[in-house]
Enzyme design. Structure first.
Site, mmCIF file in Angstrom:
data_model
loop_
_atom_site.group_PDB
_atom_site.id
_atom_site.type_symbol
_atom_site.label_atom_id
_atom_site.label_comp_id
_atom_site.label_asym_id
_atom_site.label_seq_id
_atom_site.Cartn_x
_atom_site.Cartn_y
_atom_site.Cartn_z
ATOM 1 N N HIS A 192 7.810 -16.407 -39.053
ATOM 2 C CA HIS A 192 6.943 -15.268 -38.793
ATOM 3 C C HIS A 192 7.762 -13.997 -38.909
ATOM 4 C CE1 HIS A 192 4.052 -12.632 -36.839
ATOM 5 N NE2 HIS A 192 3.164 -13.540 -37.181
ATOM 6 N N ASP A 218 -0.717 -20.932 -37.493
ATOM 7 C CA ASP A 218 -1.401 -21.739 -38.500
ATOM 8 C C ASP A 218 -0.975 -23.200 -38.525
ATOM 9 O OD1 ASP A 218 -3.047 -19.773 -39.601
ATOM 10 O OD2 ASP A 218 -1.375 -18.928 -40.721
HETATM 11 N N1 CMC Z 1 10.234 -22.333 -44.799
HETATM 12 C C1 CMC Z 1 11.509 -22.232 -45.220
HETATM 13 N N2 CMC Z 1 12.239 -21.114 -45.121
HETATM 14 C C2 CMC Z 1 11.668 -20.029 -44.578
HETATM 15 C C3 CMC Z 1 10.330 -20.054 -44.128
HETATM 16 C C4 CMC Z 1 9.616 -21.256 -44.248
HETATM 17 N N3 CMC Z 1 8.338 -21.344 -43.835
HETATM 18 N N4 CMC Z 1 10.013 -18.834 -43.651
HETATM 19 C C5 CMC Z 1 11.104 -18.069 -43.811
HETATM 20 N N5 CMC Z 1 12.114 -18.793 -44.366
HETATM 21 C C6 CMC Z 1 13.479 -18.336 -44.639
HETATM 22 C C7 CMC Z 1 13.523 -17.427 -45.854
HETATM 23 O O1 CMC Z 1 13.705 -18.161 -47.036
HETATM 24 C C8 CMC Z 1 14.700 -16.539 -45.509
HETATM 25 O O2 CMC Z 1 15.873 -17.275 -45.755
HETATM 26 P P1 CMC Z 1 17.214 -16.515 -46.298
HETATM 27 O O3 CMC Z 1 17.563 -15.567 -45.194
HETATM 28 O O4 CMC Z 1 18.187 -17.606 -46.525
HETATM 29 O O5 CMC Z 1 16.793 -15.804 -47.551
HETATM 30 C C9 CMC Z 1 14.570 -16.354 -44.001
HETATM 31 O O6 CMC Z 1 13.886 -17.523 -43.529
HETATM 32 C C10 CMC Z 1 13.795 -15.108 -43.577
HETATM 33 O O7 CMC Z 1 12.540 -15.152 -44.226
HETATM 34 P P2 CMC Z 1 11.786 -13.882 -44.796
HETATM 35 O O8 CMC Z 1 11.023 -14.267 -46.015
HETATM 36 O O9 CMC Z 1 12.731 -12.742 -44.924
HETATM 37 O O10 CMC Z 1 10.809 -13.580 -43.619
HETATM 38 P P3 CMC Z 1 9.542 -12.657 -43.692
HETATM 39 O O11 CMC Z 1 9.443 -12.020 -42.364
HETATM 40 O O12 CMC Z 1 9.584 -11.756 -44.875
HETATM 41 O O13 CMC Z 1 8.344 -13.705 -43.938
HETATM 42 C C11 CMC Z 1 6.638 -15.292 -43.508
HETATM 43 C C12 CMC Z 1 7.527 -14.184 -42.925
HETATM 44 C C13 CMC Z 1 5.584 -15.662 -42.473
HETATM 45 C C14 CMC Z 1 5.895 -14.739 -44.754
HETATM 46 C C15 CMC Z 1 7.505 -16.524 -43.883
HETATM 47 O O14 CMC Z 1 8.120 -17.044 -42.723
HETATM 48 C C16 CMC Z 1 6.728 -17.621 -44.610
HETATM 49 O O15 CMC Z 1 6.584 -17.556 -45.820
HETATM 50 N N6 CMC Z 1 6.183 -18.642 -43.854
HETATM 51 C C17 CMC Z 1 5.353 -19.659 -44.449
HETATM 52 C C18 CMC Z 1 3.918 -19.134 -44.581
HETATM 53 C C19 CMC Z 1 3.229 -19.038 -43.241
HETATM 54 O O16 CMC Z 1 3.244 -19.951 -42.433
HETATM 55 N N7 CMC Z 1 2.505 -17.898 -43.026
HETATM 56 C C20 CMC Z 1 1.711 -17.665 -41.812
HETATM 57 C C21 CMC Z 1 2.306 -16.608 -40.939
HETATM 58 S S1 CMC Z 1 1.539 -16.540 -39.300
HETATM 59 C C22 CMC Z 1 -0.114 -16.134 -39.550
HETATM 60 C C23 CMC Z 1 -0.353 -14.899 -40.303
HETATM 61 O O17 CMC Z 1 0.289 -13.868 -40.083
HETATM 62 O O18 CMC Z 1 -1.222 -14.915 -41.153
#
Ligand code: CMC
Length: 433
Positions: free
Chosen positions: A311, A368
């Site tokens: 998140h 989710d």
């Molecule tokens: N699986 C594997 N690695 C992950 C995941 C995941 N679900 N989420 C984040 N990471 C890793 C990412 O690759 C990065 O690694 P590194 O630092 O080595 O590059 C690190 O964690 C930080 O991630 P980020 O992409 O910079 O984080 P963000 O804040 O930009 O993204 C997120 C947040 C929710 C989009 C992301 O965690 C994600 O894609 N999760 C899966 C989709 C998901 O479950 N979304 C629902 C969110 S909650 C409900 C809502 O808001 O709608």
């Protein structure tokens, strides 16, 4: 807003040999910010913050969330207490009016929701024109956008009409969602009933049929209320910021919410609930080896991410997920429904939470991760999961649109950029290129 959030303190920024002062803001929960609205004027610089992770785009009194401590409250009420004690309609009222309703206010609000539950018969014909298997989120966003053609209530000051407009939207989105499901099956639509509560009415429109009347199960109704409450608002997430941004151009409520629905559709946002279920289903069908998926999620060369994990704001367990996980056990127990996907989800969570990759990055299950298991148990098909999220998030979108419209600091949303393209080039006529 009554709270005086300017503390009188100034942050100092030294750049190009000069010191500039920028005012400091502190919110009621102690959240600190630097007001950089004069930054470009003072210094010639803009702030660069792609993804807006460090940008406070507004001052708001709707929802508070502390991602480090895992705290979430609507209008000052803890989310767990609301989920335990309220109906979704009460929480929608709270979000949109600022206080919990009295019995009389709740009665009046429910009456409005009943009065507005039908959709124009001409709109019902729209459903016939969508090809079979159309994504329900596409249908939902276009139908909501169309509402302003049928109910053109926007006046110069839409806040005069806001209670009617928001009740209309809350009520009709529920009807549109249920009708789109019926149409996707090729079944006749079931009209809303005045004698049913908001969630019972929705379930009845979804599952009643001329050949098999739907029996309202109060435990199912309670579970749906809880899920919708937990999705009610989540401050400046992608879809809510979209609603605010589109609305900032002084666009009507329906069109702004329609844009929010489109943003929610994405698999990184609301679409994650469907992605979780599809992921669990495919792990289950391929023999249950979830470790493989954990390994893929960790591989920097593989774009795959563990759906329902991570998140932007929570760096600890999502408080909504904790409540949903517990509700999952209760609902499945109550309905005597056993779901191998729930066991799989729990095992997957356990493995991920012990894995260094997830620990180092503070990746926990989010709202989710378990919600789809409850939806599945109460009969909602996977393709409708994100629509359910939209139904829950609607009061939040409305509250933010209203707050944005009434904000004395309102300006059209218009970020800047840092241009890195080519410098001035001589124009080349088409035949010489
Ligand atoms: N699986 C594997 N690695 C992950 C995941 C995941 N679900 N989420 C984040 N990471 C890793 C990412 O690759 C990065 O690694 P590194 O630092 O080595 O590059 C690190 O964690 C930080 O991630 P980020 O992409 O910079 O984080 P963000 O804040 O930009 O993204 C997120 C947040 C929710 C989009 C992301 O965690 C994600 O894609 N999760 C899966 C989709 C998901 O479950 N979304 C629902 C969110 S909650 C409900 C809502 O808001 O709608």
């Amino acid at each position: 807003m009554p709270h005086n959030y300017y503390t009188g303190e100034k942050a100092e920024l030294k750049i190009d040999g000069q010191v500039h002062e920028l005012p400091v803001i502190v919110g009621t929960e102690g959240e600190k910010a630097i007001d950089i609205r004069s930054l470009r004027g003072q210094t010639g610089y803009v702030a660069f913050d792609s993804g807006y992770a460090n940008t406070g785009s507004c001052i708001s009194n709707i929802t508070y969330l502390d991602g480090e401590r895992g705290v979430l409250s609507y209008r000052g009420y803890d989310i767990a207490e609301l989920a335990e004690n309220c109906s979704f309609v009460e929480v929608a009222y709270l979000l949109d009016h600022g206080s919990l309703p009295t019995r009389a206010e709740l009665g009046e609000f429910s009456q409005m929701l009943n009065d507005f539950a039908m959709i124009h018969e001409d709109m019902i014909r729209f459903f016939d024109s969508y090809p079979p298997k159309s994504p329900p989120m596409a249908i939902l966003s276009s139908m909501v956008n169309s509402l302003c053609s049928f109910y053109p209530e926007m006046t110069e000051n839409p806040l005069e009409n806001i209670d009617r407009m928001s009740a209309r939207l809350l009520s009709k989105v529920r009807t549109i969602a249920a009708f789109s499901y019926k149409k996707s099956l090729g079944y006749p639509v079931v009209y809303p009933r005045h004698d049913l509560s908001y969630c019972a009415n929705f379930l009845n429109m979804m599952f009643d049929s001329p050949v098999r009347p739907y029996e309202i199960n109060h435990k199912v109704v309670a579970a749906l209320n809880k899920l919708l409450i937990l999705h009610g608002d989540h401050e400046q997430n992608c879809s809510t910021s979209t609603v605010r941004m589109v609305g900032s151009a002084r666009v009507n409520l329906y069109a702004s919410v329609s844009a929010g629905i489109s943003a929610l559709w994405g698999p990184l946002h609301g679409g994650a609930n469907q992605a979780v279920m599809e992921m669990l289903q495919s792990i289950h069908e391929s023999g249950g080896d979830y470790r493989q998926y954990v390994e893929r999620a960790k591989d920097p060369k593989d774009p795959f991410r563990l759906a329902g994990f991570g998140h932007r704001v929570y760096k600890t367990y999502d408080p909504r997920c904790r409540i949903i996980k517990q509700a999952c056990d209760e609902v499945l127990d109550d309905l005597k429904f056993s779901d191998p996907l729930l066991d799989l989800a729990k095992e997957l969570e356990e493995v991920a939470l012990k894995d260094d990759y997830f620990v180092e990055r503070n990746l926990y299950p989010n709202v989710d991760f378990y919600s789809g298991i409850i939806y599945r148990a109460i009969g909602i098909p996977t393709s409708m999961f994100t629509v359910m999220f939209a139904l829950g998030r609607l009061p939040g979108w409305i509250a933010h649109w209203k707050e944005m419209w009434d904000d004395p600091a309102w300006r059209i949303s218009r970020p800047r950029q840092v241009y890195i393209g080519p410098l001035s080039r001589p124009f080349v006529p088409i035949d010489q290129r």
